[in-house]
Design an enzyme around this catalytic site. Structure first.
Site, mmCIF file in Angstrom:
data_model
loop_
_atom_site.group_PDB
_atom_site.id
_atom_site.type_symbol
_atom_site.label_atom_id
_atom_site.label_comp_id
_atom_site.label_asym_id
_atom_site.label_seq_id
_atom_site.Cartn_x
_atom_site.Cartn_y
_atom_site.Cartn_z
ATOM 1 C CE LYS A 98 -36.495 15.247 6.831
ATOM 2 N NZ LYS A 98 -35.828 13.944 6.740
ATOM 3 C CG ASP A 103 -36.634 21.516 1.476
ATOM 4 O OD1 ASP A 103 -37.171 21.348 2.705
ATOM 5 O OD2 ASP A 103 -36.434 20.675 0.765
ATOM 6 C CE1 TYR A 157 -34.010 12.948 -2.354
ATOM 7 C CE2 TYR A 157 -35.144 13.380 -0.229
ATOM 8 C CZ TYR A 157 -35.127 12.774 -1.264
ATOM 9 O OH TYR A 157 -36.035 11.797 -1.693
#
Ligand code: PMP
Length: 446
Positions: A285, A257, A162
Site C-alpha cells: 500500500k 502484517d 486478511y
C-alpha cells in the site's frame, strides 16, 4: 393520494439515480462481458452493498471524479496507498522522470538500495528488506521465510484477518473449533488448511492453547497489529505483547502484517506506535505510493535464509521495478520530511469520529466506532466490535442504506462494513465538516 405522491417520488428519485450513474452502469455491463464479475478485485463490484460500482475517470487530492461527471470525497484512498491524496505531485513527477529512462530491466538499479535504506531508517528493528509486487506476495513470502528459518510447518492466523489471497491464508474456522481450519475458498486444499491454525482476534487464551497443543510445530503467528479487514479493530491491551511473549517462549516467529498500518499509523507503523517488536514485518500500500509494491523486512539472522543468500526461494520478474520504486521513494521521502503528518491525519480522523458520534447519538441508532490514527470504521451494532464474530453482528441493511446515501451525497466510503476507511492528508477540515453535514441528512433515513 399521499401514497401516490410517495410512489411517484420514489420513482423519480430512482430515475434520477439511474441517470446519475448511467455511464458507469454501461461500462460495468461491458466489463462483465470480458472480466469475471466486471472487476479485477471482488470488493469493487459492490456485491455486499448492491448497486453498480462507479467507474473512475480521474482523481486529484481528496477527490475522485467518475465517468458521469460526479465528484466524491474519497475515504478509501485506494484502500490505503494515497495517504497524501491522489496524484500527489512529487510521486507523479518521479514516475514520469523514470519512465523516460525505461520501465523495467530485470537488472539491479541504485534506486532499489536507496528506497531500502530509507524504509529501514523509518521502520524500527529491521536490518534488511526485500521488495515484491503486492501485499499478498509479501505475506506469502514472509510465511515461507518463517517456515524455512524455523524448520516448522504450522502457522497461527486470526479469524477475520486478511493477509492476501494466497492459499495458506484463505482458511476459516471449522464448526467452532480452534484447531484445524477448513478452506474458505474452493481451490484451497485440505492439505494446506491443516497447517493454518486459527484463533479469535484479541484472544490470547486460544493462542496459548494452540501452542500447548503444538509446542514444537508452530513456525509463526501472523497478525494484523491493528486489524483493518473486519472494519478497524485495534488490539486489546496486552494482546500484541502477549503474542510476542508466547513466540519467545515457544521459539516461534512473530509476523506483523503491516500492509495497511505500515507508514500509515506512524513512520515506523504499528511497531513504532504500539511499541511491540515483530520478527518479520510485511508492507504494501503506502510503500508503493500507488504503484504495485509489497515488501517484507526482518533482522539479518532471519533474512540470511532467503535466496540467494540462503535456501528459501523467492523471486519476481518485476520486483523492484524502477517506476514502482521511484513512486515509493518519493512517497517515503515526503512522509519522512513532515513530522506532523501523522498527528494531522489522526486529528482529522478524530474530527470525523466526533461528528459521526454526535449525529448517531442524536438519532439514537445503535453503533460502534473503532478508530486508531487515520483508520476508522462504523458498525451498526450495540456490542463492542473486538473480533470477527462481533464485527459480523452489524446491521447490513442499515449499512447499505448508509453507504448508498453517502455515495449519492458525493462521499465515497468503503463498499463493505468489513473494511476500514483510510483518510488522506489532502482532506481538509472543511471537507470533513461537509461529510458530517451529509451524514446528518443521510442519517434521517437510516
Ligand atoms: N495484508 C493486509 C493487512 C491487507 O489489508 C491486504 C490487502 N488489503 C493484503 C495483505 C494483501 O495485499 P494486496 O492486495 O496488495 O495483495
Amino acid at each position: 393520494r399521499s401514497d401516490n405522491l410517495l410512489r411517484s417520488g420514489v420513482k423519480n428519485s430512482s430515475k434520477k439515480l439511474t441517470m446519475r450513474y448511467q455511464r458507469s452502469s454501461t461500462l460495468f455491463k461491458e466489463a462483465q462481458q470480458v472480466i469475471p464479475g466486471g472487476v479485477n478485485s471482488p470488493v469493487r463490484a459492490f456485491k455486499s452493498v448492491g448497486g453498480t460500482p462507479i467507474f473512475v475517470e480521474k482523481a486529484k487530492g481528496a477527490y475522485l471524479y467518475d465517468v458521469d461527471g460526479n465528484s466524491y470525497l474519497d475515504y478509501i484512498s485506494s484502500w490505503g496507498p494515497m495517504i497524501l491524496g491522489h496524484a500527489f505531485a512529487p510521486v507523479i513527477e518521479a514516475v514520469k522522470e523514470r519512465a523516460d529512462r525505461g520501465t523495467s530491466f530485470g537488472i539491479p538499479t541504485e534506486l532499489e538500495t536507496e528506497i531500502a535504506r530509507l524504509a529501514l531508517q523509518m521502520i524500527p528493528n529491521m536490518d534488511k528488506i526485500r521488495f515484491v509486487n503486492s501485499g499478498t506476495e509479501a505475506c506469502m513470502s514472509a510465511v515461507r521465510l518463517a517456515r524455512g528459518a524455523t524448520q516448522r510447518e504450522k502457522i497461527i492466523k486470526f479469524k477475520g484477518c486478511y493477509h492476501g489471497h494466497s492459499d495458506a491464508f484463505l482458511i476459516q474456522a471449522g464448526s467452532g473449533a480452534v484447531t484445524f481450519g477448513s478452506p474458505s475458498s474452493p481451490g484451497v486444499t485440505a492439505g494446506t488448511a491443516k497447517d493454518t491454525l486459527l484463533a479469535d482476534y484479541n484472544n490470547l487464551t486460544e493462542v496459548e492453547q494452540l501452542f500447548q497443543e503444538y509446542p514444537e510445530e508452530i513456525a509463526a503467528i501472523i497478525v494484523e497489529p491493528v486489524a483493518g479487514n473486519m472494519g478497524c479493530i485495534p488490539p486489546a491491551e496486552g494482546f500484541l505483547e502477549g503474542l510476542r511473549a508466547l513466540c519467545d517462549q515457544y521459539t516461534s516467529l512473530l509476523i506483523f502484517d503491516e500492509v495497511m498500518t505500515g507508514f500509515r499509523l506512524a513512520k515506523g507503523g504499528a511497531q513504532e506506535l504500539l511499541g511491540v517488536k515483530a520478527d518479520i514485518v510485511t508492507y504494501g500500500k503506502v510503500l508503493g505510493g500507488g504503484l504495485p509494491v509489497g515488501a517484507f523486512a526482518a533482522k539479518k539472522e532471519i533474512m540470511k535464509h532467503l535466496a540467494p543468500e540462503g535456501p528459501v526461494y523467492q523471486a519476481g520478474t518485476l520486483s523492484g521495478n524502477p517506476l514502482a520504486m521511484a513512486a515509493g521513494l518519493a512517497m517515503l521521502q515526503a512522509l519522512d520530511a513532515d513530522p506532523q503528518i501523522y498527528t494531522r491525519l489522526a486529528e482529522k480522523t478524530e474530527r470525523l469520529e466526533l461528528g459521526l458520534n454526535t449525529v448517531l447519538e442524536n438519532k439514537g441508532i445503535p453503533y460502534q466506532i473503532n478508530r486508531l490514527g487515520s483508520m476508522i470504521s462504523l458498525h451498526f451494532t450495540e456490542q463492542p466490535v473486538i473480533d470477527f464474530e462481533t464485527a459480523a453482528k452489524g446491521d447490513n441493511e442499515r449499512f447499505n442504506s448508509y453507504f448508498h446515501g453517502m455515495l449519492n451525497e458525493g462521499i465515497y466510503l468503503p463498499p463493505s462494513a468489513f473494511e476500514s476507511y483510510f483518510l488522506n492528508d489532502a482532506l481538509s477540515l472543511e471537507d470533513i465538516d461537509q461529510t458530517i453535514d451529509s451524514f446528518q441528512k443521510v442519517a434521517q433515513k437510516l
